[in-house]
Motif scaffolding. Structure first.
Motif, short mmCIF file in Angstrom:
data_model
loop_
_atom_site.label_atom_id
_atom_site.label_comp_id
_atom_site.label_asym_id
_atom_site.label_seq_id
_atom_site.Cartn_x
_atom_site.Cartn_y
_atom_site.Cartn_z
N SER A 41 7.08 -3.66 -1.73
CA SER A 41 7.48 -5.05 -1.59
C SER A 41 8.32 -5.48 -2.80
O SER A 41 8.39 -4.78 -3.81
N ALA A 42 8.92 -6.65 -2.70
CA ALA A 42 9.76 -7.18 -3.78
C ALA A 42 8.99 -7.35 -5.08
O ALA A 42 9.55 -7.22 -6.17
N ASP A 43 7.67 -7.59 -4.98
CA ASP A 43 6.87 -7.76 -6.20
C ASP A 43 6.24 -6.45 -6.68
O ASP A 43 5.42 -6.45 -7.59
N GLY A 44 6.63 -5.33 -6.07
CA GLY A 44 6.21 -4.01 -6.55
C GLY A 44 4.96 -3.44 -5.94
O GLY A 44 4.52 -2.37 -6.32
#
Length: 44
Positions: free
Chosen positions: A28-31
């Protein structure tokens, strides 16, 4: 994270191998990394 790794280790010991061939990996975009295949999912 250690609980998830220990759960994976138990599968490995029970089956004699860690069947990750064909696993889907999403990041995801937050890792957050998610591995899934068949009936199992692991979030790292």
């Amino acid at each position: 994270m250690w609980d998830e790794l220990d759960r994976i280790r138990r599968w490995w010991l029970a089956d004699g191998y860690l069947n990750t061939a064909g696993a889907k990996v999403t990041i995801s975009a937050d890792g957050v990394t998610t591995l899934s295949r068949g009936g199992w999912t692991v979030i790292l």
